[in-house]
Design a protein around this motif. Structure first.
Motif, PDB file in Angstrom:
ATOM      1  N   THR A 109       0.881  -1.163   0.000  1.00 22.78           N
ATOM      2  CA  THR A 109       0.000   0.000   0.000  1.00 22.78           C
ATOM      3  C   THR A 109       0.925   1.222   0.000  1.00 22.78           C
ATOM      4  O   THR A 109       2.142   1.071   0.121  1.00 22.78           O
ATOM      5  CB  THR A 109      -0.959  -0.022   1.223  1.00 22.78           C
ATOM      6  OG1 THR A 109      -1.754   1.165   1.220  1.00 22.78           O
ATOM      7  CG2 THR A 109      -0.213  -0.095   2.554  1.00 22.78           C
ATOM      8  N   GLU A 111       0.464   4.634   1.657  1.00 23.78           N
ATOM      9  CA  GLU A 111       0.198   5.807   2.513  1.00 23.78           C
ATOM     10  C   GLU A 111       1.483   6.615   2.766  1.00 23.78           C
ATOM     11  O   GLU A 111       1.494   7.844   2.678  1.00 23.78           O
ATOM     12  CB  GLU A 111      -0.405   5.377   3.866  1.00 23.78           C
ATOM     13  CG  GLU A 111      -1.909   5.125   3.856  1.00 23.78           C
ATOM     14  CD  GLU A 111      -2.280   3.754   3.298  1.00 23.78           C
ATOM     15  OE1 GLU A 111      -1.368   2.950   3.015  1.00 23.78           O
ATOM     16  OE2 GLU A 111      -3.492   3.482   3.135  1.00 23.78           O
ATOM     17  N   ARG A 140       1.267  -8.608  -1.281  1.00 24.18           N
ATOM     18  CA  ARG A 140       1.038  -8.942   0.131  1.00 24.18           C
ATOM     19  C   ARG A 140       1.236 -10.435   0.270  1.00 24.18           C
ATOM     20  O   ARG A 140       0.591 -11.219  -0.438  1.00 24.18           O
ATOM     21  CB  ARG A 140      -0.382  -8.559   0.581  1.00 24.18           C
ATOM     22  CG  ARG A 140      -0.573  -7.062   0.622  1.00 24.18           C
ATOM     23  CD  ARG A 140      -1.946  -6.645   1.116  1.00 24.18           C
ATOM     24  NE  ARG A 140      -2.053  -5.196   1.046  1.00 24.18           N
ATOM     25  CZ  ARG A 140      -3.160  -4.506   1.270  1.00 24.18           C
ATOM     26  NH1 ARG A 140      -4.275  -5.143   1.581  1.00 24.18           N
ATOM     27  NH2 ARG A 140      -3.165  -3.193   1.193  1.00 24.18           N
ATOM     28  N   GLU A 142       0.175 -12.996   1.574  1.00 26.84           N
ATOM     29  CA  GLU A 142      -1.021 -13.496   2.261  1.00 26.84           C
ATOM     30  C   GLU A 142      -0.751 -14.888   2.855  1.00 26.84           C
ATOM     31  O   GLU A 142      -0.071 -15.702   2.239  1.00 26.84           O
ATOM     32  CB  GLU A 142      -2.177 -13.632   1.261  1.00 26.84           C
ATOM     33  CG  GLU A 142      -2.608 -12.328   0.599  1.00 26.84           C
ATOM     34  CD  GLU A 142      -3.628 -11.565   1.418  1.00 26.84           C
ATOM     35  OE1 GLU A 142      -4.111 -12.105   2.422  1.00 26.84           O
ATOM     36  OE2 GLU A 142      -3.926 -10.411   1.050  1.00 26.84           O
ATOM     37  N   SER A 152      -4.931 -12.939  -4.115  1.00 26.42           N
ATOM     38  CA  SER A 152      -3.623 -13.314  -4.633  1.00 26.42           C
ATOM     39  C   SER A 152      -2.546 -12.588  -3.832  1.00 26.42           C
ATOM     40  O   SER A 152      -2.847 -11.812  -2.927  1.00 26.42           O
ATOM     41  CB  SER A 152      -3.540 -13.002  -6.125  1.00 26.42           C
ATOM     42  OG  SER A 152      -3.975 -11.688  -6.367  1.00 26.42           O
ATOM     43  N   GLU A 283     -15.318  -8.487  -0.586  1.00 26.50           N
ATOM     44  CA  GLU A 283     -14.927  -7.084  -0.443  1.00 26.50           C
ATOM     45  C   GLU A 283     -14.207  -6.624  -1.709  1.00 26.50           C
ATOM     46  O   GLU A 283     -13.139  -7.111  -2.026  1.00 26.50           O
ATOM     47  CB  GLU A 283     -13.988  -6.949   0.766  1.00 26.50           C
ATOM     48  CG  GLU A 283     -13.475  -5.544   0.961  1.00 26.50           C
ATOM     49  CD  GLU A 283     -12.127  -5.511   1.678  1.00 26.50           C
ATOM     50  OE1 GLU A 283     -11.940  -6.237   2.684  1.00 26.50           O
ATOM     51  OE2 GLU A 283     -11.254  -4.746   1.211  1.00 26.50           O
ATOM     52  N   VAL A 284     -14.824  -5.672  -2.422  1.00 30.12           N
ATOM     53  CA  VAL A 284     -14.195  -5.180  -3.656  1.00 30.12           C
ATOM     54  C   VAL A 284     -13.589  -3.784  -3.481  1.00 30.12           C
ATOM     55  O   VAL A 284     -12.803  -3.332  -4.310  1.00 30.12           O
ATOM     56  CB  VAL A 284     -15.171  -5.197  -4.854  1.00 30.12           C
ATOM     57  CG1 VAL A 284     -15.443  -6.620  -5.303  1.00 30.12           C
ATOM     58  CG2 VAL A 284     -16.468  -4.468  -4.523  1.00 30.12           C
ATOM     59  N   HIS A 286     -12.489  -0.655  -0.218  1.00 28.37           N
ATOM     60  CA  HIS A 286     -12.381  -0.377   1.214  1.00 28.37           C
ATOM     61  C   HIS A 286     -11.863   1.050   1.377  1.00 28.37           C
ATOM     62  O   HIS A 286     -10.840   1.400   0.788  1.00 28.37           O
ATOM     63  CB  HIS A 286     -11.397  -1.378   1.849  1.00 28.37           C
ATOM     64  CG  HIS A 286     -11.530  -1.486   3.334  1.00 28.37           C
ATOM     65  ND1 HIS A 286     -11.027  -2.549   4.060  1.00 28.37           N
ATOM     66  CD2 HIS A 286     -12.111  -0.665   4.234  1.00 28.37           C
ATOM     67  CE1 HIS A 286     -11.291  -2.367   5.349  1.00 28.37           C
ATOM     68  NE2 HIS A 286     -11.948  -1.241   5.469  1.00 28.37           N
ATOM     69  N   GLY A 320      -9.866  -3.123  -5.663  1.00 28.80           N
ATOM     70  CA  GLY A 320      -9.025  -4.161  -6.252  1.00 28.80           C
ATOM     71  C   GLY A 320      -9.539  -4.567  -7.630  1.00 28.80           C
ATOM     72  O   GLY A 320     -10.393  -5.448  -7.718  1.00 28.80           O
TER      73      GLY A 320
HETATM   74  C1  P5A Z   1      -6.827   1.734   0.936  1.00 27.59           C
HETATM   75  C2  P5A Z   1      -6.022   2.151  -0.258  1.00 27.59           C
HETATM   76  C3  P5A Z   1      -5.855  -0.467   1.631  1.00 27.59           C
HETATM   77  O1  P5A Z   1      -4.822  -1.042   1.360  1.00 27.59           O
HETATM   78  N1  P5A Z   1      -4.592   1.583   1.510  1.00 27.59           N
HETATM   79  C4  P5A Z   1      -4.610   2.189   0.202  1.00 27.59           C
HETATM   80  C5  P5A Z   1      -5.875   1.034   1.839  1.00 27.59           C
HETATM   81  N2  P5A Z   1      -7.024  -1.095   1.775  1.00 27.59           N
HETATM   82  S1  P5A Z   1      -7.275  -2.667   1.631  1.00 27.59           S
HETATM   83  O2  P5A Z   1      -8.611  -2.918   2.048  1.00 27.59           O
HETATM   84  O3  P5A Z   1      -6.285  -3.411   2.332  1.00 27.59           O
HETATM   85  O4  P5A Z   1      -7.165  -3.038   0.105  1.00 27.59           O
HETATM   86  C6  P5A Z   1      -7.936  -2.348  -0.847  1.00 27.59           C
HETATM   87  C7  P5A Z   1      -8.572  -3.291  -1.833  1.00 27.59           C
HETATM   88  O5  P5A Z   1      -7.589  -4.078  -2.493  1.00 27.59           O
HETATM   89  C8  P5A Z   1      -8.114  -5.357  -2.813  1.00 27.59           C
HETATM   90  N3  P5A Z   1      -7.262  -6.409  -2.226  1.00 27.59           N
HETATM   91  C9  P5A Z   1      -6.910  -7.549  -2.854  1.00 27.59           C
HETATM   92  N4  P5A Z   1      -7.204  -8.015  -4.091  1.00 27.59           N
HETATM   93  C10 P5A Z   1      -6.712  -9.208  -4.449  1.00 27.59           C
HETATM   94  N5  P5A Z   1      -5.913  -9.965  -3.641  1.00 27.59           N
HETATM   95  C11 P5A Z   1      -5.583  -9.539  -2.394  1.00 27.59           C
HETATM   96  N6  P5A Z   1      -4.796 -10.264  -1.620  1.00 27.59           N
HETATM   97  C12 P5A Z   1      -6.098  -8.275  -1.959  1.00 27.59           C
HETATM   98  N7  P5A Z   1      -5.984  -7.546  -0.807  1.00 27.59           N
HETATM   99  C13 P5A Z   1      -6.697  -6.425  -0.993  1.00 27.59           C
HETATM  100  C14 P5A Z   1      -9.516  -5.425  -2.244  1.00 27.59           C
HETATM  101  O6  P5A Z   1     -10.448  -5.098  -3.269  1.00 27.59           O
HETATM  102  C15 P5A Z   1      -9.496  -4.323  -1.198  1.00 27.59           C
HETATM  103  O7  P5A Z   1     -10.769  -3.789  -0.955  1.00 27.59           O
END
Ligand code: P5A
Length: 442
Positions: A109, A111, A140, A142, A152, A283-284, A286, A320
């Motif tokens: 991310t 910030e 990330r 994960e 992913s 969650e699409v 956030h 995402g």
């Molecule tokens: C918001 C923007 C953040 O990282 N920092 C910058 C804040 N938010 S979040 O919720 O952690 O991620 C934002 C969106 O990214 C998608 N996402 C993913 N997509 C695919 N694989 C992953 N492992 C993954 N992790 C997060 C999601 O859509 C999430 O809402």
């Protein structure tokens, strides 16, 4: 595009590694190729969808007043030491050393990086509000990457960051992104419900997740049935009008909606039984308001109208796009394959020549192909020598909104068949009428 010259590696069999329908269909339709745990290449068909999704995301970010930039994927650990997150972030962060033994990381991310940009240039409240976003790959590590591009390790994110003088300004910025998200998801044919959410490693005190209801969703969610019929603002919504935008957010946050972590049993009990929707969700998006969490330790401040220095009040807003594609397929498919909403379909039309080599079939296909191209339609022309059954199966699998089928019997009579992938409806029409039905002048 002619299919004979395209790269569309269709899989006939169901891939064993895919547990959910979107992952299975993306692999079978030749959209993605797995390269490692939670790591995917985007093949031509998938890349077209990804680009279309990003285009809608961009248009709606721009409409809401955000400005596009592009930051690097690799970041310096020192920046993250300033905010204190380098140690906090834990094993999800991929840590790397460069040739000088400097600590680097692949950004999960941004910030810190965007706060560094802000503090280097912006010194006065007169330059606010400011919202900078980019669409960039994130990594990330994960614990459990799964379900293909849904969760992913390397994934695409649209991340926006807002800077304001005070809480009131920051709340208005949060509201603009909130409304922009409603529009973004609707344009992709999705019904996304904003739900009060936990802030996790991003931090802050106000946060909403945008959730698509789907049986394969990773989280349990609870909401009022009213959300399923709330109107989404049109393109004429005025993002410069804080009152109008605030009113929309008010309407969209009044009925009960929460993810499992924020679920409040007492408030839920107050919802009439018939209005309760308890379901799985994906969650699409956030969004977060976190005030001075980064601006204070990193020294991002502006001079206010009072002549004093103020740490700026910030928020960040994520979507995402790669996950979104999986979510759209979860929401829109049947037993034969994907059913793309028109706005993000990789091509608008699949033109199927049932008998390549038949003079009339070839001639009519060439005529239609030229007319579609001239009208600016994206068309995938199946000019291969595959048998008809295989062509139909491929067309249904890749889910283009319209199929135009040209067979020898119809061609001899100057007719083609038009199939709507979503409704399954088929009609036989003279060539000129078929073009007309697809909004193309003959
Ligand atoms: C918001 C923007 C953040 O990282 N920092 C910058 C804040 N938010 S979040 O919720 O952690 O991620 C934002 C969106 O990214 C998608 N996402 C993913 N997509 C695919 N694989 C992953 N492992 C993954 N992790 C997060 C999601 O859509 C999430 O809402």
């Amino acid at each position: 595009m002619r299919l004979s010259r395209y790269f569309l590696p269709i899989l006939k069999e169901n891939p064993r590694e895919a547990d959910i329908v979107s992952h299975r269909l993306m692999l079978r339709a030749g959209m993605i190729r797995q390269q490692g745990a939670g790591s995917f290449s985007w093949l031509p068909l998938g890349k077209r969808v990804l680009d279309k999704v990003c285009r809608i995301v961009r248009e709606e970010q721009d409409r809401a007043g955000a400005l596009e930039i592009l930051m690097p994927t690799i970041q310096s650990a020192d920046l993250w030491r300033e905010s204190g997150r380098y140690d906090d972030y834990g094993k999800e962060m991929l840590r790397i050393k460069d040739r000088h033994e400097r600590d680097m990381l692949f950004g999960p991310t941004n910030e810190e990086m965007v706060t560094e940009i802000f503090r280097s240039y912006v010194k006065s409240y007169k330059d606010l509000p400011l919202n900078l976003y980019h669409i960039q790959w994130k990594f990330r590590d994960e614990v459990r990457p799964r379900f293909g591009v849904m969760r992913s390790r390397e994934f695409l994110m649209k991340d926006a960051y807002s800077f304001d003088l005070d809480y009131e300004g920051a709340k208005a910025a949060y509201n603009r992104m909130f409304v922009s998200y409603l529009r973004t998801f609707t344009r992709m044919g999705l019904q996304a419900i904003p739900m009060r959410a936990d802030t996790g490693p991003i931090g802050g005190d106000l946060s909403h997740e945008f959730i698509i209801l789907a049986d394969t969703g990773e989280s349990q969610v609870f909401c009022h049935r009213d959300y399923l019929s709330l109107p989404v603002p049109g393109a004429d919504v005025d993002f410069a009008n804080d009152g109008e935008i605030g009113g929309i957010v008010q309407r969209w946050t009044t009925p009960y909606a929460a993810t499992e972590e924020m679920h409040d049993e007492a408030a839920w009990d107050a919802v009439p039984e018939a209005d309760k929707v308890s379901a799985r969700g994906i969650e699409v998006g956030h969004i977060f308001h976190f005030g001075e969490k980064y601006s204070k330790p990193m020294g991002a401040k502006v001079t206010g109208p009072d002549g004093k220095e103020h740490f700026v009040s910030m928020g960040s807003y994520g979507i995402g796009p790669s996950r979104l594609i999986a979510a759209i397929i979860e929401a829109s498919h049947d037993e034969n394959g994907i059913i793309w909403p028109e706005s993000i379909a990789p091509f608008d039309i699949g033109l199927i020549n049932m008998k390549v080599g038949d003079a009339e079939c070839d001639r009519i296909c060439a005529e239609l192909y030229a007319a579609f191209e001239a009208a600016g339609k994206d068309v995938l022309y199946d000019d291969t020598d595959q048998r008809a059954g295989g062509k139909f199966a491929t067309a249904d699998l890749i889910g283009l909104p319209w199929q135009v089928i040209v067979g020898p019997r119809g061609a001899a009579a100057g007719e083609v068949e038009l199939k709507n992938r979503k409704s399954g409806e088929r009609v036989t029409l003279p060539v000129a009428e078929a073009l007309g039905k697809l909004g193309v002048a003959a």
